[in-house]
Enzyme design. Structure first.
Site, PDB file in Angstrom:
ATOM      1  N   LEU B  64      84.060  12.407  -9.685  1.00 28.35           N
ATOM      2  CA  LEU B  64      83.644  12.526 -11.084  1.00 28.35           C
ATOM      3  C   LEU B  64      82.780  13.759 -11.289  1.00 28.35           C
ATOM      4  O   LEU B  64      82.468  14.125 -12.396  1.00 28.35           O
ATOM      5  CB  LEU B  64      82.902  11.254 -11.511  1.00 28.35           C
ATOM      6  N   ARG B  65      82.388  14.402 -10.191  1.00 29.00           N
ATOM      7  CA  ARG B  65      81.643  15.677 -10.189  1.00 29.00           C
ATOM      8  C   ARG B  65      80.184  15.553 -10.597  1.00 29.00           C
ATOM      9  O   ARG B  65      79.507  16.561 -10.741  1.00 29.00           O
ATOM     10  CB  ARG B  65      82.331  16.720 -11.084  1.00 29.00           C
ATOM     11  N   ASP B 306      93.328  10.617  -6.058  1.00 31.51           N
ATOM     12  CA  ASP B 306      92.648  11.752  -5.438  1.00 31.51           C
ATOM     13  C   ASP B 306      92.223  12.764  -6.510  1.00 31.51           C
ATOM     14  O   ASP B 306      92.414  13.969  -6.371  1.00 31.51           O
ATOM     15  CB  ASP B 306      93.531  12.423  -4.386  1.00 31.51           C
ATOM     16  N   HIS B 310      88.592  20.339 -12.099  1.00 30.04           N
ATOM     17  CA  HIS B 310      87.962  21.653 -11.932  1.00 30.04           C
ATOM     18  C   HIS B 310      87.779  22.331 -13.280  1.00 30.04           C
ATOM     19  O   HIS B 310      88.521  22.060 -14.229  1.00 30.04           O
ATOM     20  CB  HIS B 310      88.845  22.558 -11.066  1.00 30.04           C
TER      21      HIS B 310
END
Lengths: 321, 425
Positions: B64-65, B306, B310
């Site tokens: 989820l960054r 997965d 970005h």
């Protein structure tokens, strides 16, 4: 439009020169024929033709190079173009500017062509995909992928000595794995109809799937050189060999260095080529490099004609359109 | 709040339900299956005619960054994409910044996720401190804080002794080890499968042996330590065969594959398509076919997204200079359904791979719709066709090689503990 078509404009004319892979034989022959016409320019009293007068070319080199950059520069000047050299190690990408921002800035200066060398495979394709429509890109070497003008100048040299590609046996010797020159040569030789392309080297320097490129793989140099018409020696990149690729330069020379004795296994009129710069005593013996069968310096001269040909075809195209 | 889902085709593999069945919900629980309880009066009726009703999907790996890379995605933005994709539980790998190796980071993620309220989020703790591959993390603390497993992700542990101790320790605190089989030494900085395409493009290759060598060594340790392990993101036929044999011998191991590996191969790199820069790399058609066969015969029990969103710049560079990974939550179900329409997998088996079994591997109460279960439910139209576009993608990451593909199967409703968190307009 598929990625493969990116090299051609909507009229089917060569817009970028990124790779030889996938080009039709006619395009390669056109480049060689055009180069033949240019090959006399350098011997004339006035060494210039006005074909690209008013055009601005940018040598965009992200990797150090003397030979390739100078021949591109000289070729452009002989065609009367203005040339800008940009050495990127000292330039802005090291300050964090992205490659794309840098291109936008150069475009804003109204350049017509980028000649690009970069250490990442695919860099020239990436740049070609993102430049403004009036700009052409010539790949002067990207990572391990391609060095198409070097490939073509080698074909030019071979054709001058051997005429008919369809009767030749050609051996490429050395570090195929890391070599963009080898990949471009292999594609060109196959497209031009050479029936037998061999690559020779230790397992560690030959890609596992090399045969998928259309070559026969040899690990024994004596076997691989037998009856070939053309021998292309590759430069051993010493800095890349550190570690597990090769035990030593001495052992490499014994196994894969080109000596007079090994050269005798090839056809008596075989020519010896090398893209330079040479490591004497590592991949080739001086007596061979400077010997009667060597055409290594001719390659350098021919590089000029071939680069003039490619530049004029790519930029001259717009005047026709 | 009383909700009824009527006229739908319910598939619940755990309870062996596969047919037209209504579902009745009170607040956060399923209170009846099939027939409405006496006196049931719905506040809301969802008509699921023509649609499949199944337990909410459980995604074994979604980045989820947050914390650390909020310019690529946040817990709120990415779980919204998950909800729209029928995913009601997802598992976050430990390579956030800071790494999930302290209870504080686990708590931060759980709190932010509760605020977002789109999805249940579970965390994997780091197997070694800072993922350094040398020092064991405080696994018992991590477990108490809520971690459902531990992993060193693709940071390979080079010293087999450390790996052995880590496995033993994880076993003693009863945590599953999620293992990414990639030998960094053999991968040697490669960025694509070492095959015909990488050879042609001159891209440094990752050999098959980078995966098989890691699997073989790891299996030996697993067999000796008796640890419970899960193999993540298989990409090669030979690794699948080795794991299949070990399972046959009775070892307690499971495995997953990323959905894109079942559809793409090295050929999709074309001329340097950076959207196909993924780890493990896209391999050959033979590998892809074996991965599909293994999903069908349950040697691979789970399909996961997965998900790796970005920012645009991460993919705007020459291939080798781009960041690996794709934004994949929104394609997880459609890509799996493609296997169903190609008759490689039954619908019920697909739902086992996407919900029932991953819930069992995480040891969470999800992946089934028994009476009394939490009402995490996905409803989708298996025949809807749509085209993935960067304009309509919900994830902050628009990096997908499937942009402009026509996909089949679209989620119409997602319920999270009885709350309607997504409804297709």
């Amino acid at each position: 439009m598929s990625k493969r078509d990116i090299q051609f404009d909507q009229n089917g004319l060569l817009r970028h020169f990124l790779t030889i892979d996938g080009l039709p034989r006619q395009t390669l022959t056109d480049i060689l024929d055009t180069a033949e016409n240019f090959s006399t320019v350098g011997t004339q009293q006035a060494k210039k033709v006005p074909l690209l007068r008013g055009k601005t070319l940018v040598n965009l080199f992200f990797e150090p190079s003397t030979r390739t950059r100078t021949t591109f520069e000289l070729a452009a000047k002989r065609l009367s173009a203005d040339v800008l050299n940009i050495n990127i190690q000292a330039s802005s990408t090291s300050k964090g500017e992205s490659l794309l921002d840098m291109l936008r800035n150069l475009e804003a200066m109204h350049c017509d062509m980028f000649i690009v060398r970069h250490n990442t495979s695919g860099a020239a394709h990436f740049i070609a995909e993102h430049v403004a429509p009036h700009i052409s890109v010539i790949n002067a070497g990207d990572g391990r992928h391609a060095h198409p003008t070097q490939g073509m100048l080698d074909m030019f040299t071979i054709r001058r000595h051997k005429q008919d590609f369809t009767k030749l046996r050609v051996a490429i010797v050395g570090d195929i794995l890391h070599s963009r020159v080898a990949r471009s040569e292999i594609h060109a030789l196959n497209i031009l109809g050479v029936p037998e392309v061999r690559v020779i080297g230790p397992h560690t320097l030959i890609p596992r799937e090399a045969s998928s490129l259309g070559v026969h793989v040899y690990h024994d140099m004596k076997e691989g050189l037998r009856d070939v018409d053309v021998i292309i020696m590759l430069r051993l990149q010493r800095e890349r060999m550190l570690g597990a690729m090769l035990p030593s330069e001495d052992e490499y020379f014994i196994q894969y260095g080109l000596t007079r004795k090994k050269l005798a296994l090839a056809k008596p009129d075989a020519i010896v080529m090398h893209p330079g710069p040479i490591n004497r005593g590592v991949e080739i013996e001086s007596a061979v490099a400077d010997g009667p069968q060597s055409v290594i310096l001719e390659q350098v001269t021919n590089g000029l004609a071939v680069r003039m040909a490619v530049m004029s075809m790519v930029l001259g195209r717009k005047q026709e359109a | 709040m009383y909700i009824e889902i009527i006229n739908g085709h319910l598939i619940d593999p755990r309870n062996q339900v596969d047919g037209p069945t209504n579902v009745y919900i009170q607040d956060e629980q399923v209170i009846a299956i099939g027939k409405a309880p006496a006196g049931f009066k719905a506040d809301r009726t969802i008509d699921a005619s023509g649609n499949i009703v199944c337990p909410g999907l459980v995604d074994l790996s979604a980045r989820l960054r947050e914390p650390g890379q909020e310019h690529k995605g946040t817990i709120a933005s990415e779980t919204r994409a998950a909800a729209a994709s029928g995913i009601t539980s997802l598992c976050i790998p430990p390579d956030t910044n800071p790494v999930i190796d302290t209870p504080a980071v686990v708590e931060l993620i759980h709190r932010r996720n509760l605020d977002a309220g789109n999805c249940h989020a579970y965390t994997l703790g780091a197997l070694t401190k800072g993922l350094d591959g040398e020092h064991l993390s405080e696994m018992a603390h991590l477990k108490d804080a809520g971690c459902v497993g531990v992993s060193n992700i693709i940071n390979c542990i080079n010293n087999p002794q450390v790996l052995r101790r880590a496995l033993e320790y994880a076993a003693s605190v009863d945590l599953t080890v999620f293992f990414y089989p990639l030998d960094n030494g053999l991968a040697n900085g490669g960025i694509a499968h070492e095959g015909a395409v990488a050879t042609r493009l001159g891209i440094p290759g990752i050999p098959e042996a980078a995966e098989t060598h890691a699997v073989a060594n790891f299996l030996m340790l697993v067999e000796q330590t008796g640890a419970r392990v899960h193999f993540c993101r298989l990409s090669t036929a030979r690794a699948v065969q080795m794991i299949g044999r070990s399972k046959f011998e009775g070892h307690d191991i499971t495995a997953d594959v990323a959905a894109h590996q079942l559809h793409l191969t090295e050929m999709d790199l074309g001329f340097f398509n950076s959207q196909c820069n993924v780890r493990p790399p896209l391999r050959t058609q033979r590998d892809r076919d074996e991965l599909r066969a293994a999903v069908a015969d349950n040697r691979i029990e789970v399909i996961c997204s997965d998900h790796q969103p970005h920012d645009i710049d991460a993919k705007l560079a020459p291939f080798g200079d781009t960041e690996p990974g794709m934004s994949a939550l929104e394609t997880l179900l459609p890509l799996s359904l493609r296997l169903v329409s190609e008759k490689k997998l039954s619908m019920s088996n697909m739902i086992e791979h996407l919900s029932t079994t991953p819930a069992e591997i995480l040891n969470i109460d999800a992946g089934h719709l028994s009476v009394g279960a939490i009402a995490d439910i996905c409803i989708f139209d298996p025949n809807a066709h749509w085209v993935l576009s960067s304009e309509t993608m919900i994830s902050r990451g628009k990096n997908s090689p499937f942009l402009d593909w026509e996909l089949q199967g679209r989620v119409t409703h997602t319920l999270l503990a009885g709350n309607l968190v997504h409804e297709l307009k």
